[in-house]
Design a protein around this motif. Sequence first.
Motif, PDB file in Angstrom:
ATOM      1  N   TRP A 332     121.420 -28.015   7.008  1.00 36.07           N
ATOM      2  CA  TRP A 332     122.363 -27.221   6.888  1.00 36.07           C
ATOM      3  C   TRP A 332     123.593 -27.147   7.863  1.00 36.07           C
ATOM      4  O   TRP A 332     123.133 -27.065   8.936  1.00 36.07           O
ATOM      5  CB  TRP A 332     121.655 -25.820   6.708  1.00 36.07           C
ATOM      6  CG  TRP A 332     122.779 -24.793   5.888  1.00 36.07           C
ATOM      7  CD1 TRP A 332     123.360 -23.678   6.501  1.00 36.07           C
ATOM      8  CD2 TRP A 332     122.910 -24.661   4.579  1.00 36.07           C
ATOM      9  NE1 TRP A 332     123.977 -22.871   5.561  1.00 36.07           N
ATOM     10  CE2 TRP A 332     123.751 -23.635   4.535  1.00 36.07           C
ATOM     11  CE3 TRP A 332     122.750 -25.456   3.695  1.00 36.07           C
ATOM     12  CZ2 TRP A 332     124.313 -23.223   3.248  1.00 36.07           C
ATOM     13  CZ3 TRP A 332     123.070 -24.901   2.312  1.00 36.07           C
ATOM     14  CH2 TRP A 332     124.070 -24.004   2.036  1.00 36.07           C
ATOM     15  N   PHE A 333     124.842 -26.837   7.441  1.00 32.26           N
ATOM     16  CA  PHE A 333     125.888 -27.057   8.333  1.00 32.26           C
ATOM     17  C   PHE A 333     126.818 -25.620   8.709  1.00 32.26           C
ATOM     18  O   PHE A 333     127.292 -25.658   9.479  1.00 32.26           O
ATOM     19  CB  PHE A 333     126.872 -27.728   7.825  1.00 32.26           C
ATOM     20  CG  PHE A 333     126.432 -29.364   7.714  1.00 32.26           C
ATOM     21  CD1 PHE A 333     125.620 -29.889   8.531  1.00 32.26           C
ATOM     22  CD2 PHE A 333     126.805 -30.341   6.727  1.00 32.26           C
ATOM     23  CE1 PHE A 333     125.181 -31.203   8.905  1.00 32.26           C
ATOM     24  CE2 PHE A 333     126.634 -31.626   6.811  1.00 32.26           C
ATOM     25  CZ  PHE A 333     125.783 -32.111   7.680  1.00 32.26           C
ATOM     26  N   VAL A 339     121.870 -19.659   0.396  1.00 33.11           N
ATOM     27  CA  VAL A 339     121.508 -18.647  -0.611  1.00 33.11           C
ATOM     28  C   VAL A 339     120.544 -19.059  -1.604  1.00 33.11           C
ATOM     29  O   VAL A 339     120.763 -20.030  -2.228  1.00 33.11           O
ATOM     30  CB  VAL A 339     122.814 -18.144  -1.366  1.00 33.11           C
ATOM     31  CG1 VAL A 339     122.369 -16.985  -2.100  1.00 33.11           C
ATOM     32  CG2 VAL A 339     123.994 -17.560  -0.501  1.00 33.11           C
ATOM     33  N   PRO A 340     119.284 -18.576  -1.422  1.00 35.95           N
ATOM     34  CA  PRO A 340     118.264 -19.049  -2.365  1.00 35.95           C
ATOM     35  C   PRO A 340     118.772 -18.622  -3.744  1.00 35.95           C
ATOM     36  O   PRO A 340     119.289 -17.578  -4.171  1.00 35.95           O
ATOM     37  CB  PRO A 340     117.085 -18.029  -2.213  1.00 35.95           C
ATOM     38  CG  PRO A 340     117.160 -17.506  -0.717  1.00 35.95           C
ATOM     39  CD  PRO A 340     118.576 -17.248  -0.352  1.00 35.95           C
ATOM     40  N   CYS A 355     125.059 -27.133  -8.891  1.00 38.37           N
ATOM     41  CA  CYS A 355     123.698 -27.303  -8.627  1.00 38.37           C
ATOM     42  C   CYS A 355     123.235 -25.829  -8.547  1.00 38.37           C
ATOM     43  O   CYS A 355     124.113 -25.040  -7.782  1.00 38.37           O
ATOM     44  CB  CYS A 355     123.115 -28.417  -7.785  1.00 38.37           C
ATOM     45  SG  CYS A 355     123.436 -28.011  -6.094  1.00 38.37           S
ATOM     46  N   VAL A 356     121.906 -25.837  -8.822  1.00 36.25           N
ATOM     47  CA  VAL A 356     121.240 -24.507  -8.183  1.00 36.25           C
ATOM     48  C   VAL A 356     119.976 -24.600  -7.430  1.00 36.25           C
ATOM     49  O   VAL A 356     119.406 -25.368  -7.637  1.00 36.25           O
ATOM     50  CB  VAL A 356     121.076 -23.409  -9.698  1.00 36.25           C
ATOM     51  CG1 VAL A 356     120.024 -24.053 -10.580  1.00 36.25           C
ATOM     52  CG2 VAL A 356     120.482 -22.119  -8.885  1.00 36.25           C
ATOM     53  N   ASN A 374     106.850 -20.025   6.679  1.00 40.10           N
ATOM     54  CA  ASN A 374     107.042 -18.440   6.756  1.00 40.10           C
ATOM     55  C   ASN A 374     108.246 -17.856   6.814  1.00 40.10           C
ATOM     56  O   ASN A 374     108.895 -17.326   5.781  1.00 40.10           O
ATOM     57  CB  ASN A 374     106.231 -17.778   8.000  1.00 40.10           C
ATOM     58  CG  ASN A 374     104.856 -18.104   7.865  1.00 40.10           C
ATOM     59  OD1 ASN A 374     104.246 -17.793   7.013  1.00 40.10           O
ATOM     60  ND2 ASN A 374     104.173 -18.493   9.137  1.00 40.10           N
ATOM     61  N   ASP A 375     109.209 -18.287   7.729  1.00 39.36           N
ATOM     62  CA  ASP A 375     110.818 -18.171   7.729  1.00 39.36           C
ATOM     63  C   ASP A 375     111.387 -18.979   6.984  1.00 39.36           C
ATOM     64  O   ASP A 375     111.482 -20.340   7.458  1.00 39.36           O
ATOM     65  CB  ASP A 375     111.124 -18.123   9.068  1.00 39.36           C
ATOM     66  CG  ASP A 375     112.693 -17.885   9.163  1.00 39.36           C
ATOM     67  OD1 ASP A 375     113.350 -17.490   8.052  1.00 39.36           O
ATOM     68  OD2 ASP A 375     113.238 -18.037  10.135  1.00 39.36           O
ATOM     69  N   LEU A 376     111.891 -18.829   5.686  1.00 38.96           N
ATOM     70  CA  LEU A 376     112.259 -19.948   5.075  1.00 38.96           C
ATOM     71  C   LEU A 376     113.711 -19.580   4.656  1.00 38.96           C
ATOM     72  O   LEU A 376     114.335 -20.273   3.692  1.00 38.96           O
ATOM     73  CB  LEU A 376     111.919 -19.973   3.559  1.00 38.96           C
ATOM     74  CG  LEU A 376     110.153 -20.582   3.598  1.00 38.96           C
ATOM     75  CD1 LEU A 376     109.626 -20.400   2.300  1.00 38.96           C
ATOM     76  CD2 LEU A 376     110.160 -22.054   4.320  1.00 38.96           C
ATOM     77  N   THR A 377     114.518 -19.032   5.516  1.00 36.36           N
ATOM     78  CA  THR A 377     115.994 -18.847   5.430  1.00 36.36           C
ATOM     79  C   THR A 377     116.465 -19.955   6.273  1.00 36.36           C
ATOM     80  O   THR A 377     116.095 -20.216   7.355  1.00 36.36           O
ATOM     81  CB  THR A 377     116.310 -17.575   5.939  1.00 36.36           C
ATOM     82  OG1 THR A 377     115.759 -16.344   5.774  1.00 36.36           O
ATOM     83  CG2 THR A 377     117.830 -17.283   6.303  1.00 36.36           C
ATOM     84  N   VAL A 378     117.627 -20.766   5.303  1.00 37.24           N
ATOM     85  CA  VAL A 378     117.990 -21.938   5.940  1.00 37.24           C
ATOM     86  C   VAL A 378     119.325 -21.395   6.451  1.00 37.24           C
ATOM     87  O   VAL A 378     120.343 -21.213   6.059  1.00 37.24           O
ATOM     88  CB  VAL A 378     118.201 -22.996   4.861  1.00 37.24           C
ATOM     89  CG1 VAL A 378     118.613 -24.157   5.297  1.00 37.24           C
ATOM     90  CG2 VAL A 378     116.854 -23.268   4.152  1.00 37.24           C
ATOM     91  N   ARG A 379     119.333 -21.759   7.989  1.00 35.92           N
ATOM     92  CA  ARG A 379     120.338 -21.227   8.649  1.00 35.92           C
ATOM     93  C   ARG A 379     121.185 -22.532   9.427  1.00 35.92           C
ATOM     94  O   ARG A 379     120.736 -23.578   9.006  1.00 35.92           O
ATOM     95  CB  ARG A 379     120.161 -20.443   9.889  1.00 35.92           C
ATOM     96  CG  ARG A 379     119.452 -19.248   9.436  1.00 35.92           C
ATOM     97  CD  ARG A 379     119.267 -18.170  10.672  1.00 35.92           C
ATOM     98  NE  ARG A 379     118.504 -17.000  10.054  1.00 35.92           N
ATOM     99  CZ  ARG A 379     117.027 -16.997  10.169  1.00 35.92           C
ATOM    100  NH1 ARG A 379     116.300 -18.186  10.106  1.00 35.92           N
ATOM    101  NH2 ARG A 379     116.315 -15.926   9.558  1.00 35.92           N
TER     102      ARG A 379
END
Lengths: 425, 301
Positions: A332-333, A339-340, A355-356, A374-379
């Motif tokens: 991720w850049f 956004v999930p 795409c989604v 656990n933490d699946l927020t992609v920053r």
Amino acid sequence: MSGKDTGYLNMELLRFTTAGSVDDGKSTLIGRLLYDSKAIFEDQMEAIERASARLGGEQVNLALLTDGLRAEREQGITIDVAYRYFATPKRKFIIADTPGHLQYTRNMVTGASTANAAIILIDARHGVLEQTRRHAYIASLLQIPHLIICVNKMDLVGYKQEVFEQISSDFDAVASKLSVKDVRFVPISALEGDNVVTRSEKMAWYQGPTLLYILENIHIGSDINRDDFRFPVQYVIRPQSKDWPDYRGYAGRVASGVVAVGDKVLVLPSGFTSSVKSIDLYKDSLQRAFAPQSLTITLEDDIDISRGDMIIKEVNGIPPRVEQNIDMMICWFNEKPMVPGGKYGLKHTTTEVRCVVKDVQYKMDINKLDKEFNDLTVRMNDIARISLRTTKPIFIDAYKTNRMTGSVILIDEGTNETVAAGMIL
Amino acid sequence: MDKYQINHLKELEAESIFVIREVAAQFENPVMLFSGGKDSIVMFYLALKAFYPAKVPFPLMHIDTGHNFQETLDYRDKLMESTGTKCIVRYVQDSIDKGRATEETGYNASRNKLQTVTLLDAIEELKFDAAMGGGRRDEEKARAKERFFSHRDEFGQWDPKNQRPELWNLFNGNKNMGEHFRVFPISNWTEMDVWQYIYMEDIELPSLYYTHQREVFERDGVIMATAPFMKLRENEKPKIMSVRCRTIGDITCTGLTLSTANSLEDIILEVASSRVTERGGRADDKRSDAAMEDRKKEGYF
């Protein structure tokens, strides 16, 4: 000087990336390669002498050659990918010089995407660190064919063989968990010039080649997939002129494999078949086409083909997968996290679809090489395994078997920024 | 070299042709900037190759400072005619007359920087959404960070710290209304590559690149051509010398090289043995360490 068909015009091109931080002496190493191979000119040398003096350095700072932007020169860091060029009588080199700190993972990924080889720098005093694991992981993720581990600053550890060997075996332990094919080790001192271009007299125990010798001689001919012909159509050429009333050529760059005049081909997605009538490059007609050539193909039959279609061979090799649900590793850049369930533009070869994002399976802790569930927020700078669904099928291969047809970028539909790079599984 | 390998020049050619075709495919109204210098000549030649046997599907544009070498203009007109290409010309003089740009004064006055105003005005007037340029990353350190597809905001400005990452062969030309792209198809070429390619492909160049007798004078160690608009200092005496251009900008900022090279072979040998970069003679870069970066941020080529 010799004729046009021999000698100096027939050099190979090698692209390599360098991972490491300023502290590892990366800029000094590149400065050394450029300096010792005489790629630095007098006016550039004068400019860095002036700058070194102004910044209060004692020695001429070779690192100043590569730090191009004003902010970088002032802060003494590299904040973006910079491209450098030099040539020896054997090869021409393109260096993608990238910063090695964690917050610049995205730049490292960018530089690695087109590289044949990666130089990973390790400070001999510190050995294999978290950042070494990170650099090795990225090289493996991006499938850089050749890794060259430079154990630098050997001058500061008394040029001791044990130090070099310990670090080499520590790195081997890391590499065994990754998917890297060709790893070589060189003990160097970039500052003093040992084993960079010229052999070190202080490390007689090292029998191997210098760094430059490796760069000049690594076999790169088999880095490209030669088995599966893939030709993403980029542009349709129809002059409709008096001289060329019926010419209809499909222009593009061969992504992989080889095709010859007369070969039977299949067009995706239509499924029509035909055979290759001619392979044209300007006024020349070629007998065969192979990666990475850019050329124009004409077919025996008049079929409807447009940008984004793909021409493959009807027989031989494995056809690409035609899929809408795709699993991939992404880097991720963007400052705005992924956004999930979010919708993004997706570019793959010469196609763009929407795409989604369906799911994030895990994130990768690239310092420890552990999976995080656990933490699946992609920053920004995160690497994650995700699933997504495209609006229409695309013609894909696994990144492992084909870097050109296995890669995608994701685009934010609001800002148009490139927000992620994806490697298809 | 293996059977399925191509040499470095062919690989650079393939990459540049891919980029040029990508511009034609992704943008609605692209333009190719043409200066008559060797880099833009090679870039245009690659465009001819990219679309042959069709014509190049976009126009060229020359930003004319009014301080050009006549040889460059003659060459341009001949090339456009022989290839049936449209070349739009916009004049810096018009920008000055309209009060859009202010002429520099003094001995080192140059219209180099003013070209930016004329260029941005032309892009807005003609609604170009992509402008290809012959910039190379090896030319200058700020250019080393430039992307192939370089995004410009609605003011035409470059934000070097916030560039789009560029990976593999995937170029993102998506943009919002009013924004445009600068595209640099020969980013990865070096000066030597350009010369070798010209040699390999037998590309005709303006006569300025070969040795010729010309009235010149010396300023700060750089040999420059005399012209009606060049102001000479007391101690600067015109004299006739055998010179050639290593790079062509406008007369006010192009340093000439003492040279007897009258063939491409000679030029390649001269470049190979040279100890200063081609921009070493460019007065526009010497203004400060970050001169190019500053000009590029404002929208320079």
